[in-house]
Scaffold this motif. Sequence first.
Motif, PDB file in Angstrom:
ATOM      1  N   PHE A  24       0.869  -1.173   0.000  1.00 55.85           N
ATOM      2  CA  PHE A  24       0.000   0.000   0.000  1.00 55.85           C
ATOM      3  C   PHE A  24       0.905   1.222   0.000  1.00 55.85           C
ATOM      4  O   PHE A  24       1.661   1.456   0.941  1.00 55.85           O
ATOM      5  N   VAL A  25       0.857   1.991  -1.095  1.00 57.41           N
ATOM      6  CA  VAL A  25       1.677   3.193  -1.247  1.00 57.41           C
ATOM      7  C   VAL A  25       0.798   4.390  -0.946  1.00 57.41           C
ATOM      8  O   VAL A  25      -0.167   4.675  -1.662  1.00 57.41           O
ATOM      9  N   THR A  26       1.112   5.069   0.135  1.00 59.14           N
ATOM     10  CA  THR A  26       0.278   6.188   0.563  1.00 59.14           C
ATOM     11  C   THR A  26       1.175   7.390   0.851  1.00 59.14           C
ATOM     12  O   THR A  26       2.381   7.369   0.616  1.00 59.14           O
ATOM     13  N   GLY A  27       0.593   8.442   1.349  1.00 64.42           N
ATOM     14  CA  GLY A  27       1.352   9.653   1.644  1.00 64.42           C
ATOM     15  C   GLY A  27       0.464  10.864   1.550  1.00 64.42           C
ATOM     16  O   GLY A  27      -0.604  10.839   0.937  1.00 64.42           O
ATOM     17  N   PHE A 137      -2.350   2.319  -4.559  1.00 60.22           N
ATOM     18  CA  PHE A 137      -1.969   3.718  -4.369  1.00 60.22           C
ATOM     19  C   PHE A 137      -3.185   4.494  -3.871  1.00 60.22           C
ATOM     20  O   PHE A 137      -4.300   4.296  -4.379  1.00 60.22           O
ATOM     21  N   GLY A 138      -2.987   5.381  -2.913  1.00 59.65           N
ATOM     22  CA  GLY A 138      -4.097   6.221  -2.472  1.00 59.65           C
ATOM     23  C   GLY A 138      -3.855   6.818  -1.104  1.00 59.65           C
ATOM     24  O   GLY A 138      -2.889   6.483  -0.413  1.00 59.65           O
ATOM     25  N   ASP A 139      -4.738   7.707  -0.718  1.00 60.85           N
ATOM     26  CA  ASP A 139      -4.662   8.375   0.578  1.00 60.85           C
ATOM     27  C   ASP A 139      -6.061   8.426   1.188  1.00 60.85           C
ATOM     28  O   ASP A 139      -6.902   9.207   0.746  1.00 60.85           O
ATOM     29  N   PRO A 140      -6.332   7.603   2.209  1.00 64.38           N
ATOM     30  CA  PRO A 140      -7.661   7.588   2.818  1.00 64.38           C
ATOM     31  C   PRO A 140      -8.063   8.916   3.460  1.00 64.38           C
ATOM     32  O   PRO A 140      -9.233   9.131   3.744  1.00 64.38           O
ATOM     33  N   LEU A 177       0.033  -7.090   4.392  1.00 68.92           N
ATOM     34  CA  LEU A 177       0.116  -5.862   3.609  1.00 68.92           C
ATOM     35  C   LEU A 177       1.289  -5.036   4.117  1.00 68.92           C
ATOM     36  O   LEU A 177       1.342  -4.683   5.290  1.00 68.92           O
ATOM     37  N   ARG A 178       2.224  -4.738   3.221  1.00 68.74           N
ATOM     38  CA  ARG A 178       3.370  -3.904   3.595  1.00 68.74           C
ATOM     39  C   ARG A 178       3.074  -2.456   3.190  1.00 68.74           C
ATOM     40  O   ARG A 178       2.547  -2.190   2.114  1.00 68.74           O
ATOM     41  N   ILE A 179       3.423  -1.553   4.082  1.00 72.39           N
ATOM     42  CA  ILE A 179       3.050  -0.146   3.923  1.00 72.39           C
ATOM     43  C   ILE A 179       4.266   0.681   3.522  1.00 72.39           C
ATOM     44  O   ILE A 179       5.329   0.570   4.134  1.00 72.39           O
ATOM     45  N   HIS A 180       4.089   1.517   2.517  1.00 71.20           N
ATOM     46  CA  HIS A 180       5.129   2.485   2.133  1.00 71.20           C
ATOM     47  C   HIS A 180       4.479   3.865   2.127  1.00 71.20           C
ATOM     48  O   HIS A 180       3.671   4.170   1.246  1.00 71.20           O
ATOM     49  N   ALA A 181       4.815   4.677   3.118  1.00 78.23           N
ATOM     50  CA  ALA A 181       4.256   6.027   3.223  1.00 78.23           C
ATOM     51  C   ALA A 181       5.290   7.034   2.732  1.00 78.23           C
ATOM     52  O   ALA A 181       6.353   7.198   3.346  1.00 78.23           O
ATOM     53  N   ALA A 423       3.062  -0.379  11.774  1.00 76.21           N
ATOM     54  CA  ALA A 423       3.625  -1.384  10.870  1.00 76.21           C
ATOM     55  C   ALA A 423       4.870  -0.861  10.179  1.00 76.21           C
ATOM     56  O   ALA A 423       5.862  -1.589   9.993  1.00 76.21           O
ATOM     57  N   ALA A 424       4.836   0.422   9.799  1.00 80.11           N
ATOM     58  CA  ALA A 424       5.996   1.029   9.126  1.00 80.11           C
ATOM     59  C   ALA A 424       7.212   1.028  10.059  1.00 80.11           C
ATOM     60  O   ALA A 424       8.330   0.757   9.639  1.00 80.11           O
ATOM     61  N   LYS A 425       6.978   1.352  11.332  1.00 74.11           N
ATOM     62  CA  LYS A 425       8.083   1.346  12.293  1.00 74.11           C
ATOM     63  C   LYS A 425       8.654  -0.065  12.461  1.00 74.11           C
ATOM     64  O   LYS A 425       9.860  -0.263  12.530  1.00 74.11           O
ATOM     65  N   GLN A 426       7.756  -1.049  12.524  1.00 74.48           N
ATOM     66  CA  GLN A 426       8.205  -2.450  12.644  1.00 74.48           C
ATOM     67  C   GLN A 426       9.024  -2.877  11.435  1.00 74.48           C
ATOM     68  O   GLN A 426      10.055  -3.529  11.570  1.00 74.48           O
TER      69      GLN A 426
END
Length: 430
Positions: A24-27, A137-140, A177-181, A423-426
């Motif tokens: 999941f690519v967010t930001g 891709f998206g930003d909730p 799900l791996r997160i990339h912010a 999750a990102a920190k982990q």
Amino acid sequence: MTIVLTPEQQGVFDAIEHTRDHLFVTGRAGTGKSTLLNHLAWHTSKQLVIAAPTGVAALNVGGQTIHSLFKLPIGVIGDAPIEQNGDVRKLLNKIDTLVIDEVSMVSADLMDAIDRSLRQARQRKNEAFGGVQLVMFGDPFQLAPVPPSDPDERAYFRDHYRSLWFFDAKVWQEAELRIHALREIHRQHEDEFKNILTAVRYGQVTADMANRLNTVGARPAPADGTITLASRNAQVSRINAQNLERLPGASMTANADISGEFGGRNFPADERLDLKVGAQVMFLRNDSDGRWVNGSIGEVTRIDKTVYVEIDGDEHEVEPLVWEKLKYSYSPDTRELSRDVVGEFTQFPLRLAWAVTIHKSQGKTYDRAVVDLGARAFSPGQTYVALSRIRALDGLHLSRPLQPNDIFVDDNVLRFMKSVSAAAKQQQQG
């Protein structure tokens, strides 16, 4: 135009290209999600398919709508059987990576239907998404799924899902799900404005921040070159019609040329574009020569067989452009996926732009704008989307002072994004 990725964007590209992870690519607004997606589409070595929840979103990324790609029915799908013909099965079997843009508009039910469709077509019933890598891709914080209007469908969601959102789909109970912010903001450069926008994004605006926004926003907007970002379609239509009517002379009309499978009314530009000399317009596409970008504001100076528009003192000839409606198919001859043009929409890449809806301003950048939220903001993230379109605090003008109830966030989004942060920190520690 050549795209040069930042180190941050390159890291996400490498994660997509060199792993099979679901990502999941967010930001925040302006962090370059669209830039990264465009680069991925041109440079991946994988059999990649791009889909989006709406027709315009699909056109903008050179993809196909989710419902068209998977041949899914409109509305809640639930546990209903998913019918697939041989062509759909062949296509879905060839995909390495499925990219979904604007995923925040995808409901949990639709996400589960995508999962079931891929498992079924690929005959891998025990593997999430049938073994296909899913990249979203998206930003909730900016766009939300549209709630169903049917009471029975709303009841179905209440009984089966924690929320409407894609992240509450059942498939995520078994798929990691791996997160990339993305964190580097390219649209704004002032630390003060960035900090205020972050606070608006999370619904944590202090009294001092609100006072700063309202003080800056209270200044009268310049008479020309300032666009109004309004919450309602009716307000936008009224502002544009009134301003066009005030200009002298007769209006000239450009009718779009529509061919092939370009049905419906979900067009990327106006089917009928009325213009006059002096009209304020917004560009709807990037120019390949870099003379303007999607969202640039200009003024019509001449109308002939083409339209001439002045931007920042320079006059440019603007010609009609073609938006291609694409459809993925599998070629038995090459054993590859192909993207075929099945419809075309030809029109000047312009829209009257004394005003535009906040929703249609999504992805655009403005030097200055008037933010008109009407009586109050009516959806979570609406104020954040509007404010974050503007490059600098000095470019903000408000039709009325912001109120506390203009800034609110969906509790489900806050819940999910807290888990994203954890999750990102982990992942960084791992």
